[in-house]
Each structure stands twice: as structure tokens, then as C-alpha cells.
Design a protein around this motif. Sequence first.
Motif, short mmCIF file in Angstrom:
data_model
loop_
_atom_site.label_atom_id
_atom_site.label_comp_id
_atom_site.label_asym_id
_atom_site.label_seq_id
_atom_site.Cartn_x
_atom_site.Cartn_y
_atom_site.Cartn_z
N THR A 32 -26.67 65.31 -89.51
CA THR A 32 -25.30 65.02 -89.93
C THR A 32 -25.32 64.30 -91.28
OG1 THR A 32 -25.24 62.91 -88.78
CG2 THR A 32 -24.51 64.83 -87.54
N PHE A 33 -26.02 64.90 -92.23
CA PHE A 33 -26.01 64.39 -93.60
C PHE A 33 -25.23 65.37 -94.47
CE2 PHE A 33 -30.39 62.32 -92.81
CZ PHE A 33 -29.82 61.09 -92.56
N ASP A 34 -24.60 64.85 -95.50
CA ASP A 34 -23.94 65.70 -96.49
C ASP A 34 -24.99 66.64 -97.08
OD1 ASP A 34 -22.79 66.82 -98.70
OD2 ASP A 34 -22.18 64.93 -99.62
N PRO A 35 -24.80 67.96 -96.95
CA PRO A 35 -25.83 68.90 -97.43
C PRO A 35 -26.04 68.86 -98.94
CG PRO A 35 -23.83 70.06 -96.77
CD PRO A 35 -23.66 68.65 -96.32
N THR A 72 -22.65 64.43 -73.92
CA THR A 72 -22.47 65.70 -74.63
C THR A 72 -21.16 65.62 -75.40
OG1 THR A 72 -23.63 66.90 -72.88
CG2 THR A 72 -22.28 68.21 -74.38
N ALA A 93 -19.31 69.02 -81.79
CA ALA A 93 -19.52 67.91 -82.71
C ALA A 93 -20.18 68.31 -84.02
CB ALA A 93 -20.37 66.83 -82.03
N ARG A 116 -20.87 71.41 -87.03
CA ARG A 116 -20.58 72.73 -87.63
C ARG A 116 -21.91 73.31 -88.12
NH1 ARG A 116 -17.11 69.36 -90.31
NH2 ARG A 116 -18.05 69.90 -92.30
N MET A 155 -21.48 62.41 -91.02
CA MET A 155 -21.36 62.98 -92.36
C MET A 155 -21.54 64.49 -92.28
SD MET A 155 -23.70 60.16 -94.39
CE MET A 155 -24.96 60.13 -93.10
N GLY A 156 -21.34 65.15 -93.39
CA GLY A 156 -21.64 66.58 -93.50
C GLY A 156 -21.08 67.39 -92.34
N PRO A 157 -21.95 68.06 -91.58
CA PRO A 157 -21.51 68.97 -90.52
C PRO A 157 -20.81 68.30 -89.33
CG PRO A 157 -23.76 69.45 -91.21
CD PRO A 157 -23.41 68.13 -91.80
N SER A 158 -20.72 66.97 -89.35
CA SER A 158 -19.98 66.28 -88.28
C SER A 158 -18.81 65.47 -88.83
CB SER A 158 -20.91 65.37 -87.48
OG SER A 158 -21.79 66.14 -86.67
N ASP A 159 -18.43 65.74 -90.07
CA ASP A 159 -17.39 64.90 -90.68
C ASP A 159 -15.97 65.29 -90.26
OD1 ASP A 159 -16.86 67.13 -92.20
OD2 ASP A 159 -17.39 66.21 -94.12
N HIS A 160 -15.86 66.19 -89.27
CA HIS A 160 -14.53 66.52 -88.73
C HIS A 160 -14.17 65.61 -87.56
CE1 HIS A 160 -17.53 68.74 -86.44
NE2 HIS A 160 -16.67 68.87 -85.46
N ILE A 161 -15.08 64.73 -87.18
CA ILE A 161 -14.81 63.78 -86.10
C ILE A 161 -14.69 62.38 -86.69
CG2 ILE A 161 -15.61 62.81 -83.91
CD1 ILE A 161 -17.17 65.31 -83.40
N GLN A 192 -10.44 66.47 -86.89
CA GLN A 192 -10.11 67.36 -85.77
C GLN A 192 -10.34 66.71 -84.41
OE1 GLN A 192 -12.17 71.14 -86.44
NE2 GLN A 192 -11.82 70.91 -88.63
N GLN A 224 -13.80 60.02 -81.80
CA GLN A 224 -14.88 59.61 -80.89
C GLN A 224 -15.05 58.11 -80.93
OE1 GLN A 224 -18.47 61.91 -81.46
NE2 GLN A 224 -19.78 60.30 -80.65
N VAL A 226 -17.49 61.17 -72.28
CA VAL A 226 -18.41 62.30 -72.45
C VAL A 226 -19.87 61.84 -72.44
CG1 VAL A 226 -16.74 63.75 -73.67
CG2 VAL A 226 -18.25 62.21 -74.98
N TYR A 231 -14.05 60.57 -76.13
CA TYR A 231 -13.81 61.64 -77.10
C TYR A 231 -12.48 62.33 -76.82
CZ TYR A 231 -14.67 66.35 -79.11
OH TYR A 231 -14.60 67.54 -79.79
#
Lengths: 161, 161
Positions: free
Chosen positions: A28-31, A137, A141, A143, B69-75, B109, B112, B135, B156
Motif C-alpha cells: 500500500t505504497f504510492d506506486p 479480513t 481493501a 486495488r 496509501m496507493g492501492p488502498s487510498d480509497h479507505i 469509498q 476503517q 472485520v 469497517y
Amino acid sequence: MIREMTKLDFEAFWPCFESVIKAQESYTFDPNMSLEMAYKLWCEMPLKAFVWVDGEQVLGSYYIKPNGMGPSDHICNCGYMVDVDARGKGVARQLCEHSQQIAIELGFQAMQFNAVVSSNEIAVKLWKKLGFKIVGTIPLAYRHGKLGYVDSYVMYKWLLT
Amino acid sequence: MIREMTKLDFEAFWPCFESVIKAQESYTFDPNMSLEMAYKLWCEMPLKAFVWVDGEQVLGSYYIKPNGMGPSDHICNCGYMVDVDARGKGVARQLCEHSQQIAIELGFQAMQFNAVVSSNEIAVKLWKKLGFKIVGTIPLAYRHGKLGYVDSYVMYKWLLT
């Protein structure tokens, strides 16, 4: 050999690190973050960071830090990363076993991973083998770069016997 | 009335904040941290912080920030605190409802909570009433000021309909 990570080690490891975060399959780091930002997150903000080196080559790394403050500072958090070309050689297992020993030396009582991407089956299987349990779980969470939204697991191990 | 928190608001709220962290019953903050450190954690590092005010009096507050961050920044992640003397008046409920609206406006979106102390039954009940689900359960994650080691919950809610 596993030893503490230097700035030079991090620079040597950066191509691997960058390819891992750009793939968006596990972290979960900024790519798009810079080497400097990544160094800050991986080495400076945590308590310690270590490398697995083979001669000059940095093949893997992990950081260790408290997962919470005050009344939760007995639980640590670690993150591990292994060079794609060095996978399947037990590097991640050795890093995780090393980190558990360091955690105990630092006074931690438990270790928690907050966001193990559920589709990262090799990691989930390895952490289970090393005594971690899925204790949570988080729905949708992460993308994932190829799979879209996937769940993440919270994994946990009490370290003291 | 709920509005964004100023530094003056935080200073007015500090006696309440300090008594909450010193009690060690709900927050994973260092119980001995300074006003400046608390201000940094509550107001500066998060995206935004809000207060519930009655005239001059600050009765409650919350922060909102990305949980990853990144791929989890929608939470997003929020923390709420209510003055002991103002409890049972619906302040926490209003703060949480407000935060969900703000979260959607900011593009999140889901929301948590990473460490809801299991013995904090009033909070757990309220979050459930407001649509949050447990969760995850982290064993012995919190050294409670009165009860010793207790579990923490990960809670969550998916915010979009």
C-alpha cells in the motif's frame, strides 16, 4: 547474510523496490513515489531496517516498527520485500524469522501485518507456515494492478512463549 | 455545530484529550505526549480535523485521513473523542455521521477503524448501529489502564451505496 540497511543498500535495492510498488500487487505504497520518500518510509520512520545480501547484491529487505503507540506499543509491524529474481530461495522466510528474533530483542510481544493482500497467496501461505494467523479480513481493501479490488488480511502472531 | 478545528480549538480541547489518553482505555496514543505532539497527530498529519462546539465550548472532535496509501487510498480512517461531561448526548454519533459525509466528499469509498478497544462497549455498540462491522479481532492488542490486556477490533463500513 542479514544486516542493518544503509542508504547505499537502499539505493541498490531501489530498482526492485520500485518494480514491486509499480506492480500494485502487494504494497500500500504510492506506486509513483520517489526513492527519497521510499527511503523515509522504509528506513527512517521505522525503528530499524535490514537487508539480505549476497556479496554486493541486495536481494531482500525488511523494516520493523511499533504498530501502535502507548497501550499498543507491545505489538510491532514489519514489511518484507524480496527481489523478483531471488524468489523461491527462502529469503522471505529468513527475513521473517530474523525479524521475529529482533522483535523479541527490542521488547515486542507480538507482530501484526495490517494489510496482506489476499491474492498474494505465496506470502499468505508463508506467514501461516511461520505461525501467523489471519485475524481479520478487510473487504475490497486493495486495488490490485491486475485483479481489481481484492480483500486484505490482518495477520498476527504472539511472539513470546 | 460541527466545523473545522483550529489550533485554538485544540488547545481548548486539550484537557479533555489529555484525560482520555491518560486513562488508557480507548486510544493507542502515548499517555504522556505533549499538546504539540497531540496537535500534530490529530490535526496536522490527518487530512482534516473537525470540532463539535457549543458556543465557546469544544465538546468533541474527530480527524479524517487515508488509512493506506496507493492501492488502498480509497479507505479512510477516523478517530473521535468526546468530552466526558458531554457523553450520552449524541455528540459521537453526530461526529461519525458528519465524518462519513466528509469522507464521501473527499472521494473515499470505505471507512476503517484499526483499533477499537473491545472493552469500549459504548463505542463498539454505536459504530455497529451506524453500519460498521467487526472485520477483525486483534488478540491482546491493548494494555487497558484498568483491565490489563484486552483485544482490539478492526471495524469497517463501505460508504458508497
